[in-house]
Design an enzyme around this catalytic site. Structure first.
Site, short mmCIF file in Angstrom:
data_model
loop_
_atom_site.label_atom_id
_atom_site.label_comp_id
_atom_site.label_asym_id
_atom_site.label_seq_id
_atom_site.Cartn_x
_atom_site.Cartn_y
_atom_site.Cartn_z
N GLY A 214 0.80 -1.23 0.00
CA GLY A 214 0.00 0.00 0.00
C GLY A 214 0.82 1.28 0.00
N GLU A 216 2.24 2.88 -2.24
CA GLU A 216 2.00 3.80 -3.35
C GLU A 216 0.81 4.70 -3.05
OE1 GLU A 216 3.57 0.83 -4.10
OE2 GLU A 216 5.16 2.17 -4.73
N ASP A 337 11.42 4.78 -5.31
CA ASP A 337 10.64 3.54 -5.17
C ASP A 337 11.56 2.33 -5.08
OD1 ASP A 337 8.46 1.81 -4.98
OD2 ASP A 337 8.22 1.65 -7.15
N LYS A 364 16.15 -4.33 -5.45
CA LYS A 364 15.49 -3.56 -6.51
C LYS A 364 16.34 -2.38 -6.97
CE LYS A 364 11.04 -1.41 -7.50
NZ LYS A 364 9.81 -0.83 -6.94
N TRP A 426 9.77 -9.35 -7.27
CA TRP A 426 9.48 -10.33 -6.22
C TRP A 426 9.83 -11.75 -6.66
CZ3 TRP A 426 6.30 -13.87 -8.34
CH2 TRP A 426 5.52 -13.47 -9.43
N CYS A 631 -5.87 5.47 -12.74
CA CYS A 631 -6.24 4.35 -13.63
C CYS A 631 -5.06 3.50 -14.08
CB CYS A 631 -6.96 4.88 -14.87
SG CYS A 631 -8.16 6.18 -14.51
CA CA Z 1 7.18 0.26 -4.16
#
Ligand code: CA
Length: 724
Positions: A214, A216, A337, A364, A426, A631
């Site tokens: 969550g 984001e 991020d 990442k 992931w 969206c």
């Molecule tokens: Ca993220």
């Protein structure tokens, strides 16, 4: 936007009924007499067995195989010489056409697997017969506004007659492994915030551990422990501090608060524990990674530019109490991020002449980290793909040497590598302790970080602080900028950090890996939709099978009645977009398997028939901004769907009338099916602008010049392939 269609069509496109199909086995193989007994499945999984899972290679009892999470099997009946005779034994269709991310478990004759919408199946491993299916009936309307990146579920845990699954709407459910009926369920989240769960729970010491997603949207990240028998919440460890005026839960939060400025807690702060959790019996510690801050852009989160602990970090706590032990922050003051949640494993290895018990994570952010598992000391940090945000990691301080320009600001965008899609998502790694080689699903990704000067925190929709839509204008004005997204499997010698081989590149990402003592690495991916076996040492492709759909999930292997099997969930983006038929299945292989998949179905896409453009240029531009914010998470970067999972909005008939469009977007007539009303975020004029943008986009697609000459490279991909 149309999540409802996503689900409605998901049902329509179901490929047959869920259940097994297999071809006749050769008569010589029919030694099925001792197999008549019903599988005991997870009934006899004890703490002892979980601790000693490596000594039972016939089973696959936990998400990544054993507590070390190395995804290595000592089974070697299938080896690099005979793997070419591997064939399908049986397969089972799932009742959804969505992307499948679930790692199956194989326990005492039963196979359990989770699918999209957090559903769980149990199959008889010998026959493929479905034993039960559990559907948690996740709250679709809630899910629609809380899930950033698809409605996947990555896995389950098994213990003492129960299968544990986290649901998209935030519950942890224990299912009776024999009947498929829920035994208990615990709501693990505050439903007034935008939490969701897509990750696999872990079980250790009679407790179930699960985090959530969550970041984001805006939540305060944490991991929780729950009693495996009753579901009672035992402890919770937050990853970022809350409102200082209310006091801190513990010393770790107090320390973390000193690294934050402004009023971050109003949006929760972020730092979600959305994937990797490792319990290590050797140190008796629980490790987990934490995600990005909310919003992504640190300037919009905390102007003071502090480290913002414990975002983008690995944290170790005591599993019995949740008490903080150590942390290592990979990306201080994260603004890209750069979640630190990618899969981790523990390994015993020699580093600099010293025998060490280490925690390993290809992150990442593009660096491959090796930490001492006992105290979190940084031992190695080397890039494993293209990295341009930092010039390495200072081994004395453990801090990255961040390039100044990487901290993009207003008017000064930065074309980031790895982009927000990450160097690694992931998808599970695999490690062979006999050779010291780790197999890492890797991504080469670029993403222009463009500050959104108008950003304001919003209770609904993405809170990123970057202009998502500006990536398109960025590439128009920077035509030479690197762009695109490709995935490949990479074999790395863990001790030296040297890359030994890479698979071919592809644009649809790359699936999780499995290494075996047979000298083989199994993995799904590639430009073709295939499941394949590589020679573990050379990367030579020894075997492949056309899966009709791409693969994200990780394979497992197990032994039953003296025979080795390999199983994997398939189901990714269908060729031709959302409306094309997709094939979401569990595939099970053995040497000499003779079952074949039915041929792919014929398919004609719905017509591309938008109305004439309407609205001012300003309205179209506003509509694009709205689209990016609310969206794009599901419907992809420019209306043409994120993978196969959501409708291609350039082809929706809803574009033809504002009334029909508003019924879905503002009135939520399809909220039961997962397309929530966005009336809490959008005014009627916003919906008009949104339809104006989508209409102009549809006409743009319709009038696009045909693709270039044969052999011309495909147009580069961008978009929101980021994780959670
Ligand atoms: Ca993220």
């Amino acid at each position: 936007m149309n999540r409802s269609l996503a689900i409605g069509l998901g049902l329509l496109l179901t490929v047959g009924i869920a259940g097994c199909q297999r071809s006749e086995s050769p008569a010589s193989e029919s030694k099925a007499a001792p197999t008549a007994a019903a599988p005991t499945g997870a009934e006899k999984i004890t703490t002892e067995r979980l601790l000693n899972a490596a000594s039972e290679p016939s089973q696959w009892m936990t998400y990544n195989g054993t507590y070390s999470e190395q995804r290595f099997s000592t089974l070697k009946a299938i080896d690099k010489d005979n793997v070419k005779t591997l064939g399908l034994t049986w397969f089972a269709d799932y009742d959804t056409n969505l992307t499948q991310a679930g790692t199956p478990l194989s326990v005492d004759g039963a196979i359990y697997v989770s699918t999209a919408w957090s559903k769980v199946y149990a199959f008889d491993a010998r026959t493929g017969k479905q034993l039960w299916q559990y559907n948690p009936q996740s709250n679709g309307a809630r899910v629609a506004q809380n899930v950033c990146c698809g409605i996947a579920n990555r896995g389950i845990a098994a213990y003492n007659g129960k299968i544990y699954v986290g649901t998209l709407d935030g519950r942890l459910v224990a299912i009776d492994s024999k009947t498929g009926k829920p035994v208990w369920e615990t709501m693990t989240i505050d439903e007034s915030w935008h939490y969701s769960i897509t990750s696999a729970p872990r079980v250790a010491k009679g407790k179930v551990f699960i985090g959530n997603s969550g970041g984001e949207y805006g939540v305060r990240g944490y991991i929780g422990a729950y009693d495996a028998e009753t579901g009672k919440a035992l402890w919770r460890f937050y990853t970022v501090p809350g409102d200082p005026s209310k006091g801190f839960e513990n010393e770790a939060m107090k320390k973390a608060a000193a690294t934050w400025g402004g009023d971050w807690w109003k949006l929760g702060g972020g730092g979600t524990v959305w994937d990797a959790i490792v319990y290590d019996p050797k140190t008796d510690l629980l490790y987990f990674g934490t995600g990005n801050g909310t919003p992504w852009n640190q300037r919009k989160r905390d102007k003071t530019g502090g480290d913002n602990l414990y975002l983008a970090s690995i944290i170790a706590v005591k599993p019995d109490t949740g008490e903080y032990v150590w942390h290592y922050q990979q990306t201080p003051g994260d603004t890209w991020d750069y979640d630190a949640v990618s899969p981790m494993m523990t390994v015993d290895m020699t580093i600099d002449g010293q025998q060490r018990h280490v925690l390993v994570q290809p992150c990442k952010n593009g660096f491959f980290y090796i930490l001492d598992a006992a105290d979190g000391k940084l031992l190695r940090a080397e890039p494993f793909t293209e990295v341009n945000w930092a010039d390495g990691v200072d081994m004395k301080t453990g801090r990255p040497r961040v390039r100044k320009e990487a901290r993009y600001s207003e008017g000064k965008p930065f074309n980031l590598a790895p982009g927000v899609q990450g160097a690694h998502g992931w998808q599970s790694n695999a490690y062979n302790p006999e050779t010291g080689i780790i197999y890492v699903p890797t991504q080469l990704a670029y993403f222009p970080m463009v500050e959104d000067p108008t950003y304001k925190p919003s209770p609904v929709g993405y809170n990123l602080g970057i202009d998502f839509a500006a990536q398109f204008t960025f590439f128009a004005t920077h035509p030479d900028a690197k762009r695109g997204f490709t995935g490949y499997l990479q074999a790395i010698d863990l001790a030296s950090g040297k890359t030994l081989w890479k698979s071919e590149m592809n644009e649809t990402g790359t699936g999780g890996a499995l290494a075996t003592a047979g000298g083989v690495v199994f993995q799904g991916g590639g430009p073709a939709k295939e499941f394949r076996a590589f020679d573990a040492m050379t990367g030579a492709k020894l075997w492949r099978i056309d899966t009709q759909t791409s693969i994200q999930a990780a394979p497992i292997t197990y032994e039953l009645d003296g025979k080795q099997y390999v199983a994997v969930s398939v189901g990714g983006a269908a060729t031709g977009g959302y409306f094309a038929p997709n094939y979401s299945r569990l595939l099970v292989f053995e040497l000499g398997g003779k079952t074949t998949l039915p041929p792919p179905k014929d398919y004609t896409p719905p017509p591309l028939d938008p109305p004439a453009n309407f609205g001012s240029a300003q309205a179209v531009s506003t509509g694009l901004e709205t689209y990016g914010k609310y969206c794009a998470a599901c419907h992809g970067d420019r209306g043409q769907s994120r993978g196969a999972n959501f409708p291609d909005l350039t082809r929706t008939p809803l574009l033809h009338t504002q009334e029909g469009f508003d019924d879905v977007v503002l009135k939520g007539v399809r909220s039961e099916k997962g397309m929530a009303s966005f009336a809490n975020a959008l005014k009627p004029e916003d919906a008009v602008a949104l339809r104006a943008y989508l209409t102009s986009r549809a006409n743009e697609v319709k009038n696009a010049p045909p693709p270039g000459p044969p052999g011309a490279p495909p147009p580069p991909r961008t978009g929101n392939q980021h994780e959670q």
